[in-house]
Motif scaffolding. Structure first.
Motif, PDB file in Angstrom:
ATOM      1  N   SER A 172     -24.195 -64.095 -90.151  1.00 54.15           N
ATOM      2  CA  SER A 172     -24.187 -64.294 -91.512  1.00 54.15           C
ATOM      3  C   SER A 172     -25.706 -64.501 -91.638  1.00 54.15           C
ATOM      4  O   SER A 172     -26.365 -65.372 -91.204  1.00 54.15           O
ATOM      5  CB  SER A 172     -23.313 -65.209 -91.795  1.00 54.15           C
ATOM      6  OG  SER A 172     -22.006 -64.966 -91.696  1.00 54.15           O
ATOM      7  N   GLY A 173     -26.344 -63.902 -92.858  1.00 52.52           N
ATOM      8  CA  GLY A 173     -27.581 -64.408 -93.296  1.00 52.52           C
ATOM      9  C   GLY A 173     -28.739 -63.380 -92.811  1.00 52.52           C
ATOM     10  O   GLY A 173     -29.731 -63.355 -92.780  1.00 52.52           O
ATOM     11  N   SER A 174     -28.326 -62.517 -91.961  1.00 55.18           N
ATOM     12  CA  SER A 174     -29.248 -61.447 -91.231  1.00 55.18           C
ATOM     13  C   SER A 174     -29.618 -60.416 -92.342  1.00 55.18           C
ATOM     14  O   SER A 174     -28.893 -60.178 -93.275  1.00 55.18           O
ATOM     15  CB  SER A 174     -28.475 -60.822 -89.944  1.00 55.18           C
ATOM     16  OG  SER A 174     -28.030 -61.781 -88.934  1.00 55.18           O
ATOM     17  N   ASP A 175     -30.707 -59.934 -91.961  1.00 56.16           N
ATOM     18  CA  ASP A 175     -31.237 -58.778 -92.850  1.00 56.16           C
ATOM     19  C   ASP A 175     -31.205 -57.596 -92.017  1.00 56.16           C
ATOM     20  O   ASP A 175     -31.758 -57.570 -90.699  1.00 56.16           O
ATOM     21  CB  ASP A 175     -32.681 -59.223 -93.349  1.00 56.16           C
ATOM     22  CG  ASP A 175     -32.979 -60.184 -94.292  1.00 56.16           C
ATOM     23  OD1 ASP A 175     -31.950 -60.578 -94.824  1.00 56.16           O
ATOM     24  OD2 ASP A 175     -33.897 -60.989 -94.214  1.00 56.16           O
ATOM     25  N   LEU A 176     -30.877 -56.459 -92.616  1.00 54.36           N
ATOM     26  CA  LEU A 176     -30.740 -55.140 -91.893  1.00 54.36           C
ATOM     27  C   LEU A 176     -31.301 -54.195 -93.010  1.00 54.36           C
ATOM     28  O   LEU A 176     -31.166 -54.019 -94.124  1.00 54.36           O
ATOM     29  CB  LEU A 176     -29.148 -54.713 -91.677  1.00 54.36           C
ATOM     30  CG  LEU A 176     -28.329 -55.651 -90.990  1.00 54.36           C
ATOM     31  CD1 LEU A 176     -27.169 -55.390 -90.789  1.00 54.36           C
ATOM     32  CD2 LEU A 176     -28.920 -55.971 -89.531  1.00 54.36           C
ATOM     33  N   THR A 177     -31.753 -53.265 -92.318  1.00 51.34           N
ATOM     34  CA  THR A 177     -32.332 -51.784 -92.978  1.00 51.34           C
ATOM     35  C   THR A 177     -31.736 -50.881 -92.129  1.00 51.34           C
ATOM     36  O   THR A 177     -31.678 -50.305 -91.055  1.00 51.34           O
ATOM     37  CB  THR A 177     -33.855 -51.926 -93.009  1.00 51.34           C
ATOM     38  OG1 THR A 177     -34.558 -52.824 -93.403  1.00 51.34           O
ATOM     39  CG2 THR A 177     -34.420 -50.483 -93.555  1.00 51.34           C
ATOM     40  N   LEU A 178     -30.920 -49.815 -93.277  1.00 50.14           N
ATOM     41  CA  LEU A 178     -30.102 -48.535 -92.638  1.00 50.14           C
ATOM     42  C   LEU A 178     -31.244 -47.475 -93.492  1.00 50.14           C
ATOM     43  O   LEU A 178     -31.579 -47.625 -94.628  1.00 50.14           O
ATOM     44  CB  LEU A 178     -28.907 -48.574 -93.118  1.00 50.14           C
ATOM     45  CG  LEU A 178     -27.818 -49.457 -92.596  1.00 50.14           C
ATOM     46  CD1 LEU A 178     -28.108 -50.874 -93.076  1.00 50.14           C
ATOM     47  CD2 LEU A 178     -26.459 -48.910 -92.619  1.00 50.14           C
TER      48      LEU A 178
END
Length: 386
Positions: A216-222
């Motif tokens: 939780s709290g992670s940043d992702l880019t798709l």
């Protein structure tokens, strides 16, 4: 063809009975068997009007609309016609007066505008299997157009479920199924050229950073890409439901457990029947939830749940429905990985359906998947919505 009195139709004077030309291009009517003696008069007409008359005592008589567009070869009688327009279509007759008997030849010229500016539009791209119909309309500039529709390499023909209207420019599929996803091709042609368009292909999705489990709290880019003509537009989906996010990049900041699921990008353009989807990428955030459902046709006298061979008991996180048909687990944690088994029984038979739950691993085809088992006399399935 009617031959004027005193004229002899010179078979082979023009090499072809018909010719094809393209707007803005040139054609040449070539005399292949000219008289061997000097010409006195060469006259070209089309549809009964003068194109050029050369010879005699006066200057060449050039018809209206042909000044600057024609060149006559006074030795052979051949005629070049430049910068063709659609109205140049017609029957061209050449008459050559030389020593001896006059000769005449004829050829029909058909001028076409090329196929260009092709577009395909769909009246609906939000389709429900077995319930929706869709019409694709193919349009293009050009003249004397013919249309063909293909799904992959297979050509559509009119049938009970397929309608072709407006000269085949409109394709209607009645009661679409999952097998009608395309890509669909519209091929437009006329005697001088053809054009076609296809939908998005080779759609790929990438996740950065690539990991098995995200806290939780992670940043992702798709990011999503595809091969398409014209360039595709992108829509994002979570668990098969379209999101409001559009464009080739989806950024997830400070993700939470309720954002777990199967992310996919859907690429489309005006030339596809419906959205084409990428291979989903599963993102599981610790603390998510899942519901297992066990059901069967016919009467069920007993329904029991086990995990890894041991009876599954309710708890604060594990909730059974009153009839034991569903088991909901929330929030998921490491101890929930394992094989869940549902035992179904009635007076005639008893069967088991099992499901291997790995909520903390991302694997091809979806984290939770679906297992369907068909048995007689009962038909039942164990599934997880995903």
């Amino acid at each position: 063809m009617l031959v004027s009195p005193g004229l002899c139709y010179g078979k082979g004077l023009l090499p072809a009975d018909s010719m094809v030309g393209e707007v803005s291009h040139n054609v040449t009517f070539t005399i292949v068997n000219p008289p061997s003696t000097p010409f006195r008069v060469v006259a070209w007409t089309t549809n009964g009007t003068n194109v050029i008359t050369s010879g005699g005592s006066g200057a060449d008589d050039i018809g209206t609309g042909y000044v600057g567009r024609i060149t006559l070869n006074s030795t052979t009688g051949s005629l070049e016609l430049r910068n063709l327009v659609l109205s140049d279509t017609g029957e061209y007759v050449v008459t050559i007066l030389a020593v001896g008997q006059p000769k005449e030849g004829t050829a029909t010229l058909r001028v076409y505008a090329p196929v260009s500016k092709m577009t395909i539009t769909a009246n609906n791209i939000d389709l429900v299997e077995f319930n929706s119909s869709v019409s694709l309309s193919c349009s293009s500039s050009g003249t004397s157009l013919s249309y063909r529709w293909l799904n992959g390499s297979s050509e559509f023909t009119a049938s009970d479920g397929v309608q072709l209207d407006d000269g085949n420019s409109t394709l209607t599929i009645v009661r679409v199924t999952r097998y009608d996803q395309g890509p669909f091709w519209c091929i437009v042609s006329n005697p001088i050229n053809s054009d076609n368009e296809n939908g998005p292909e080779n759609i790929t999705l990438k996740v950065t950073p690539l990991d098995v489990l995200y806290g939780s709290g992670s940043d992702l880019t798709l990011s999503c890409s595809s091969e398409s003509s014209p360039p595709a537009q992108f829509q994002w989906a979570l668990n098969g439901e379209l999101l409001s996010n559009q464009g080739p990049v989806l950024r997830l900041e400070k993700i939470q457990a309720n954002q777990s699921g199967r992310y996919s990008c859907w690429a489309h353009n005006t030339r596809t029947l419906r959205y084409q989807t990428s291979e989903p990428s599963d993102i599981t955030v610790l603390g998510g939830s899942v519901t297992l459902t066990c059901d069967a046709s016919g009467s069920i006298s007993n329904r029991d749940w086990r995990k890894d061979g041991q009876p599954l008991s309710p708890s604060e996180r594990i909730i059974f429905s009153e009839d034991n048909k569903t088991v909901s687990i929330s929030p998921l944690n490491l101890t929930d990985s394992g094989i869940f088994l549902c035992h179904l029984a009635n007076l005639l038979s008893n069967e088991n359906a099992s499901y291997n739950l790995t909520p903390l691993l991302r694997c091809p085809g979806g984290v939770f998947g679906i297992i369907v088992m068909l048995k007689d006399p009962a038909t039942f399935h164990l599934q997880c919505p995903c």
